[in-house]
Design an enzyme around this catalytic site. Structure first.
Site, PDB file in Angstrom:
ATOM      1  N   TYR A   1      32.156  55.297  67.141  1.00 28.53           N
ATOM      2  CA  TYR A   1      32.210  55.427  65.689  1.00 28.53           C
ATOM      3  C   TYR A   1      31.898  56.870  65.266  1.00 28.53           C
ATOM      4  O   TYR A   1      32.574  57.442  64.420  1.00 28.53           O
ATOM      5  CB  TYR A   1      31.228  54.449  65.050  1.00 28.53           C
ATOM      6  CG  TYR A   1      31.395  54.291  63.563  1.00 28.53           C
ATOM      7  CD1 TYR A   1      32.380  53.466  63.037  1.00 28.53           C
ATOM      8  CD2 TYR A   1      30.558  54.958  62.672  1.00 28.53           C
ATOM      9  CE1 TYR A   1      32.533  53.306  61.675  1.00 28.53           C
ATOM     10  CE2 TYR A   1      30.703  54.804  61.311  1.00 28.53           C
ATOM     11  CZ  TYR A   1      31.691  53.972  60.818  1.00 28.53           C
ATOM     12  OH  TYR A   1      31.843  53.827  59.455  1.00 28.53           O
TER      13      TYR A   1
ATOM     14  N   TRP B   1      43.704  53.554  61.113  1.00 29.51           N
ATOM     15  CA  TRP B   1      42.326  54.041  61.224  1.00 29.51           C
ATOM     16  C   TRP B   1      41.347  52.872  61.228  1.00 29.51           C
ATOM     17  O   TRP B   1      40.438  52.786  62.043  1.00 29.51           O
ATOM     18  CB  TRP B   1      42.040  54.996  60.061  1.00 29.51           C
ATOM     19  CG  TRP B   1      40.626  55.465  59.950  1.00 29.51           C
ATOM     20  CD1 TRP B   1      39.671  54.999  59.093  1.00 29.51           C
ATOM     21  CD2 TRP B   1      39.987  56.492  60.715  1.00 29.51           C
ATOM     22  NE1 TRP B   1      38.495  55.679  59.265  1.00 29.51           N
ATOM     23  CE2 TRP B   1      38.661  56.606  60.253  1.00 29.51           C
ATOM     24  CE3 TRP B   1      40.431  57.339  61.729  1.00 29.51           C
ATOM     25  CZ2 TRP B   1      37.763  57.509  60.774  1.00 29.51           C
ATOM     26  CZ3 TRP B   1      39.528  58.257  62.257  1.00 29.51           C
ATOM     27  CH2 TRP B   1      38.220  58.331  61.794  1.00 29.51           C
ATOM     28  N   TRP B   2      41.548  51.954  60.289  1.00 32.53           N
ATOM     29  CA  TRP B   2      40.668  50.785  60.207  1.00 32.53           C
ATOM     30  C   TRP B   2      40.760  49.914  61.457  1.00 32.53           C
ATOM     31  O   TRP B   2      39.777  49.268  61.825  1.00 32.53           O
ATOM     32  CB  TRP B   2      40.975  49.972  58.959  1.00 32.53           C
ATOM     33  CG  TRP B   2      40.541  50.635  57.674  1.00 32.53           C
ATOM     34  CD1 TRP B   2      39.723  51.720  57.521  1.00 32.53           C
ATOM     35  CD2 TRP B   2      40.921  50.253  56.361  1.00 32.53           C
ATOM     36  NE1 TRP B   2      39.565  52.028  56.196  1.00 32.53           N
ATOM     37  CE2 TRP B   2      40.296  51.145  55.458  1.00 32.53           C
ATOM     38  CE3 TRP B   2      41.730  49.253  55.846  1.00 32.53           C
ATOM     39  CZ2 TRP B   2      40.449  51.055  54.075  1.00 32.53           C
ATOM     40  CZ3 TRP B   2      41.884  49.164  54.469  1.00 32.53           C
ATOM     41  CH2 TRP B   2      41.245  50.047  53.601  1.00 32.53           C
TER      42      TRP B   2
ATOM     43  N   TYR C   1      32.195  61.428  49.225  1.00 31.58           N
ATOM     44  CA  TYR C   1      32.096  60.225  50.048  1.00 31.58           C
ATOM     45  C   TYR C   1      31.282  60.540  51.294  1.00 31.58           C
ATOM     46  O   TYR C   1      31.586  61.480  52.021  1.00 31.58           O
ATOM     47  CB  TYR C   1      33.498  59.760  50.411  1.00 31.58           C
ATOM     48  CG  TYR C   1      33.572  58.499  51.238  1.00 31.58           C
ATOM     49  CD1 TYR C   1      32.657  57.468  51.105  1.00 31.58           C
ATOM     50  CD2 TYR C   1      34.601  58.328  52.146  1.00 31.58           C
ATOM     51  CE1 TYR C   1      32.748  56.317  51.850  1.00 31.58           C
ATOM     52  CE2 TYR C   1      34.714  57.172  52.905  1.00 31.58           C
ATOM     53  CZ  TYR C   1      33.784  56.172  52.746  1.00 31.58           C
ATOM     54  OH  TYR C   1      33.878  55.030  53.487  1.00 31.58           O
TER      55      TYR C   1
ATOM     56  N   HIS D   1      34.553  59.633  63.407  1.00 32.51           N
ATOM     57  CA  HIS D   1      34.269  60.304  62.143  1.00 32.51           C
ATOM     58  C   HIS D   1      34.059  61.811  62.306  1.00 32.51           C
ATOM     59  O   HIS D   1      34.249  62.558  61.344  1.00 32.51           O
ATOM     60  CB  HIS D   1      33.089  59.630  61.439  1.00 32.51           C
ATOM     61  CG  HIS D   1      33.498  58.318  60.846  1.00 32.51           C
ATOM     62  ND1 HIS D   1      33.557  57.162  61.589  1.00 32.51           N
ATOM     63  CD2 HIS D   1      33.905  57.987  59.596  1.00 32.51           C
ATOM     64  CE1 HIS D   1      33.983  56.177  60.824  1.00 32.51           C
ATOM     65  NE2 HIS D   1      34.194  56.657  59.601  1.00 32.51           N
TER      66      HIS D   1
END
Length: 107
Positions: A18, A77-78, A41, A22
């Protein structure tokens, strides 16, 4: 501008993956976030919980996030990030990131 925050659990065995995703977030995903009128964000991690914060400047959050959810690059991406996450115990049925209520704010 409206502020949104949400939480989700990070699967411990997926933390490295993860973080790597990112650290090299895809330009198409970042562009879509901006096109959805989302700015400032951030995602924070503490004790296995991910906390997201964003600012929305559009007129229809549901419509803008629906456009983002329909985007092929975002969906790809998800497909990589979703397996790293699991909803918190208090999430509603079918809810992924559980919204957090703002109880205090100071400008």
């Amino acid at each position: 501008m409206k502020r949104y925050a949400a939480i989700i659990r990070l699967r411990p065995e997926k933390e490295t993956e993860y973080r790597a995703l990112h650290a090299a977030a895809w330009p198409g995903v970042l562009s879509m976030i901006k096109r959805a009128n989302i700015s400032n964000y951030s995602i924070f991690l503490r004790d296995g919980l991910l906390f997201s914060y964003l600012e929305y400047t559009g007129d229809d959050y549901a419509a803008d996030t629906a456009v983002m959810a329909a985007d092929a690059v975002t969906r790809e991406w998800w497909a990589l990030t979703d397996p790293c996450q699991q909803p918190v115990d208090g999430a509603d049925e079918g809810e992924w990131w559980a919204p957090a209520e703002e109880v205090f704010h100071l400008d």
